[in-house]
Design a protein around this motif. Structure first.
Motif, PDB file in Angstrom:
ATOM      1  N   ASP A  52      -3.714   0.959  11.729  1.00  0.00           N
ATOM      2  CA  ASP A  52      -4.310  -0.353  11.988  1.00  0.00           C
ATOM      3  C   ASP A  52      -5.241  -0.747  10.848  1.00  0.00           C
ATOM      4  OD1 ASP A  52      -2.982  -0.722  14.340  1.00  0.00           O
ATOM      5  OD2 ASP A  52      -4.651  -0.116  15.634  1.00  0.00           O
ATOM      6  N   GLU A  53      -6.010   0.228  10.357  1.00  0.00           N
ATOM      7  CA  GLU A  53      -6.938  -0.050   9.255  1.00  0.00           C
ATOM      8  C   GLU A  53      -6.184  -0.347   7.953  1.00  0.00           C
ATOM      9  OE1 GLU A  53      -7.164   2.348  11.415  1.00  0.00           O
ATOM     10  OE2 GLU A  53      -9.208   2.464  12.209  1.00  0.00           O
ATOM     11  N   VAL A  54      -5.109   0.417   7.715  1.00  0.00           N
ATOM     12  CA  VAL A  54      -4.304   0.185   6.497  1.00  0.00           C
ATOM     13  C   VAL A  54      -3.667  -1.196   6.554  1.00  0.00           C
ATOM     14  CG1 VAL A  54      -2.307   0.960   5.157  1.00  0.00           C
ATOM     15  CG2 VAL A  54      -3.857   2.647   6.172  1.00  0.00           C
ATOM     16  N   GLN A  55      -3.100  -1.561   7.691  1.00  0.00           N
ATOM     17  CA  GLN A  55      -2.473  -2.869   7.844  1.00  0.00           C
ATOM     18  C   GLN A  55      -3.487  -3.989   7.653  1.00  0.00           C
ATOM     19  OE1 GLN A  55      -0.422  -2.862  11.651  1.00  0.00           O
ATOM     20  NE2 GLN A  55       0.419  -0.836  11.214  1.00  0.00           N
ATOM     21  N   SER A  56      -4.675  -3.819   8.234  1.00  0.00           N
ATOM     22  CA  SER A  56      -5.708  -4.850   8.092  1.00  0.00           C
ATOM     23  C   SER A  56      -6.113  -5.029   6.636  1.00  0.00           C
ATOM     24  CB  SER A  56      -6.935  -4.490   8.939  1.00  0.00           C
ATOM     25  OG  SER A  56      -6.645  -4.582  10.321  1.00  0.00           O
ATOM     26  N   ALA A  57      -6.297  -3.911   5.922  1.00  0.00           N
ATOM     27  CA  ALA A  57      -6.685  -3.993   4.512  1.00  0.00           C
ATOM     28  C   ALA A  57      -5.605  -4.692   3.696  1.00  0.00           C
ATOM     29  CB  ALA A  57      -6.947  -2.595   3.959  1.00  0.00           C
ATOM     30  N   CYS A  58      -4.344  -4.387   3.987  1.00  0.00           N
ATOM     31  CA  CYS A  58      -3.228  -5.007   3.265  1.00  0.00           C
ATOM     32  C   CYS A  58      -3.163  -6.501   3.562  1.00  0.00           C
ATOM     33  CB  CYS A  58      -1.937  -4.303   3.659  1.00  0.00           C
ATOM     34  SG  CYS A  58      -0.520  -4.685   2.615  1.00  0.00           S
ATOM     35  N   THR A  80       5.192   6.824  -1.873  1.00  0.00           N
ATOM     36  CA  THR A  80       5.967   6.232  -0.786  1.00  0.00           C
ATOM     37  C   THR A  80       5.291   4.946  -0.341  1.00  0.00           C
ATOM     38  OG1 THR A  80       6.716   8.391   0.024  1.00  0.00           O
ATOM     39  CG2 THR A  80       6.773   6.565   1.593  1.00  0.00           C
ATOM     40  N   ILE A  81       6.057   3.893  -0.214  1.00  0.00           N
ATOM     41  CA  ILE A  81       5.517   2.633   0.306  1.00  0.00           C
ATOM     42  C   ILE A  81       5.317   2.790   1.807  1.00  0.00           C
ATOM     43  CG2 ILE A  81       5.991   0.187   0.706  1.00  0.00           C
ATOM     44  CD1 ILE A  81       7.560   0.163  -1.906  1.00  0.00           C
ATOM     45  N   ALA A  82       4.067   2.625   2.247  1.00  0.00           N
ATOM     46  CA  ALA A  82       3.740   2.813   3.658  1.00  0.00           C
ATOM     47  C   ALA A  82       3.526   1.497   4.387  1.00  0.00           C
ATOM     48  CB  ALA A  82       2.482   3.671   3.793  1.00  0.00           C
ATOM     49  N   THR A  83       3.033   0.485   3.673  1.00  0.00           N
ATOM     50  CA  THR A  83       2.669  -0.781   4.311  1.00  0.00           C
ATOM     51  C   THR A  83       2.898  -1.923   3.330  1.00  0.00           C
ATOM     52  OG1 THR A  83       0.965   0.339   5.629  1.00  0.00           O
ATOM     53  CG2 THR A  83       0.787  -2.055   5.438  1.00  0.00           C
ATOM     54  N   ILE A 119      -8.214   3.392   0.882  1.00  0.00           N
ATOM     55  CA  ILE A 119      -6.919   3.133   1.508  1.00  0.00           C
ATOM     56  C   ILE A 119      -6.043   4.387   1.526  1.00  0.00           C
ATOM     57  CG2 ILE A 119      -4.876   1.671   1.525  1.00  0.00           C
ATOM     58  CD1 ILE A 119      -7.532   0.217   2.055  1.00  0.00           C
ATOM     59  N   THR A 120      -5.996   5.112   0.418  1.00  0.00           N
ATOM     60  CA  THR A 120      -5.149   6.307   0.363  1.00  0.00           C
ATOM     61  C   THR A 120      -5.558   7.315   1.428  1.00  0.00           C
ATOM     62  OG1 THR A 120      -4.780   6.004  -2.014  1.00  0.00           O
ATOM     63  CG2 THR A 120      -4.325   8.179  -1.103  1.00  0.00           C
ATOM     64  N   ALA A 121      -6.856   7.525   1.581  1.00  0.00           N
ATOM     65  CA  ALA A 121      -7.331   8.463   2.604  1.00  0.00           C
ATOM     66  C   ALA A 121      -6.954   7.990   4.000  1.00  0.00           C
ATOM     67  CB  ALA A 121      -8.848   8.641   2.489  1.00  0.00           C
ATOM     68  N   MET A 122      -6.992   6.682   4.235  1.00  0.00           N
ATOM     69  CA  MET A 122      -6.613   6.153   5.544  1.00  0.00           C
ATOM     70  C   MET A 122      -5.124   6.353   5.801  1.00  0.00           C
ATOM     71  SD  MET A 122      -8.999   2.755   6.136  1.00  0.00           S
ATOM     72  CE  MET A 122      -8.190   1.777   4.886  1.00  0.00           C
ATOM     73  N   ILE A 123      -4.300   6.231   4.752  1.00  0.00           N
ATOM     74  CA  ILE A 123      -2.861   6.493   4.903  1.00  0.00           C
ATOM     75  C   ILE A 123      -2.634   7.952   5.277  1.00  0.00           C
ATOM     76  CG2 ILE A 123      -0.673   6.654   3.660  1.00  0.00           C
ATOM     77  CD1 ILE A 123      -1.505   4.178   2.064  1.00  0.00           C
ATOM     78  N   TYR A 124      -3.301   8.871   4.567  1.00  0.00           N
ATOM     79  CA  TYR A 124      -3.145  10.292   4.874  1.00  0.00           C
ATOM     80  C   TYR A 124      -3.622  10.622   6.288  1.00  0.00           C
ATOM     81  CZ  TYR A 124      -2.152  11.201  -0.065  1.00  0.00           C
ATOM     82  OH  TYR A 124      -1.592  11.222  -1.317  1.00  0.00           O
ATOM     83  N   GLU A 135       0.861  -1.187   0.000  1.00  0.00           N
ATOM     84  CA  GLU A 135       0.000   0.000   0.000  1.00  0.00           C
ATOM     85  C   GLU A 135       0.895   1.234   0.000  1.00  0.00           C
ATOM     86  OE1 GLU A 135      -3.029  -0.375  -0.532  1.00  0.00           O
ATOM     87  OE2 GLU A 135      -3.398  -2.448   0.094  1.00  0.00           O
ATOM     88  N   SER A 136       0.530   2.235  -0.788  1.00  0.00           N
ATOM     89  CA  SER A 136       1.387   3.409  -0.950  1.00  0.00           C
ATOM     90  C   SER A 136       0.557   4.656  -1.195  1.00  0.00           C
ATOM     91  CB  SER A 136       2.343   3.186  -2.125  1.00  0.00           C
ATOM     92  OG  SER A 136       1.590   3.028  -3.329  1.00  0.00           O
TER      93      SER A 136
END
Length: 291
Positions: free
Chosen positions: A206-212, A65-68, A196-201, A19-20
């Motif tokens: 925790d939500e981004v990690q779960s989705a990934c 940027t790679i976040a997860t 996902i992008t909005a959750m990263i911003y 996720e990025s």
């Protein structure tokens, strides 16, 4: 004469999802400077472009940027079963981009020899981002994975299920969610892809990690179906159930686990009912004997 059969090589797979988002606009501003671009109200975008098409106002993938990242290592046994050897999550805020990429490369280096990497649309997203990030941070690919430097395409070592299911993109590309729905495979349990992008911003890690993680689990289950096309040793249902069971064990406490448990229970009930119906049709005397 008796001939000895060559033992079947044990296969292993590394299921990867990344996720990025554009988290640092410094590099993009350098690009704008190279193009002599000065944003203003009078020229919000260049003539003839829509905003989403203009790289000067909408940074393209090279600036992400790679976040997860989530990685699942699968190894098969002699009977055709599959076990989850490792399930790794690397993510902000505990890891910066460099350490996420270094962790992915470490997982690749520790995987069994000749492991195959498995993605959904990885040739168009995950692997280019991984290669670009490693290049940016001066990281070296593991010895057995140097072929990634040439774009991520490898006939035997990379299974991009999106390409496999669309004849190499000759058919119109489809979303992973469409395939999962058609195959009755659990997926997108925590959030739709566009969120996902909005959750990263927002820093909702925790939500981004779960989705990934859910995407990796779903892709692993889809791999079990796809693998059955050429490997008759184990029923896909049995392989899927084993992957689900291990994912539930390894990610106990995640919000999506109850949905995985419910799906697993429902599939068991379907198989149980089918077995009972088959027995009644093919061996009716069993019921008579029981009576």
């Amino acid at each position: 004469m008796k001939t000895e059969m060559t033992p079947r090589a044990q296969r292993s797979w590394i299921v990867l999802d990344i996720e990025s988002a554009v988290l640092d606009d410094v590099a993009h501003k350098r690009y704008q400077a190279m193009e002599r671009w000065v944003p203003s109200d009078e020229k919000a975008i260049r003539r003839g472009y829509r905003r989403s098409e203009d790289p000067l106002t909408c940074p393209r993938w090279v600036f992400q940027t790679i976040a997860t990242a989530a990685i699942m290592v699968l190894v098969e046994d002699a009977q055709g079963g599959v076990d989850v050897r490792r399930f790794i999550t690397l993510s902000a805020p505990d890891h910066d981009e460099r350490s996420v990429i270094a962790g992915i490369l470490q997982a690749l280096s520790e995987a069994p020899a000749d492991a195959e990497i498995v993605t959904w649309m990885g040739l168009a997203h995950d692997l280019p981002l991984l290669i670009n990030g490693a290049l940016k941070h001066g990281l070296c690919l593991p010895p057995n994975w140097k072929w990634l430097a040439f774009g991520g395409y490898h006939r035997d070592r990379h299974i991009d299920l999106a390409r496999a299911m669309t004849a190499g993109m000759k058919m119109k590309p489809i979303h992973l969610a469409e395939v999962l729905a058609a195959m009755d495979i659990p997926g997108k349990l925590t959030a739709p892809p566009f969120a996902i992008t909005a959750m990263i911003y927002a820093g909702q890690w925790d939500e981004v990690q779960s989705a990934c993680e859910v995407d990796v689990i779903s892709t692993a289950l889809l791999l079990a179906r796809w693998r059955r096309l050429t490997d008759p040793r184990a029923e896909a249902d049995a392989v899927e159930d084993r992957i689900l069971r291990r994912a539930i064990e390894l990610r106990a406490g995640r919000g999506y686990v109850p949905a995985l448990e419910a799906h697993r229970k429902r599939q068991f009930e379907v198989q149980y009912t089918k077995a009972a119906n088959d027995a009644a049709r093919l061996a009716p005397w069993l019921k008579q004997d029981a009576a």
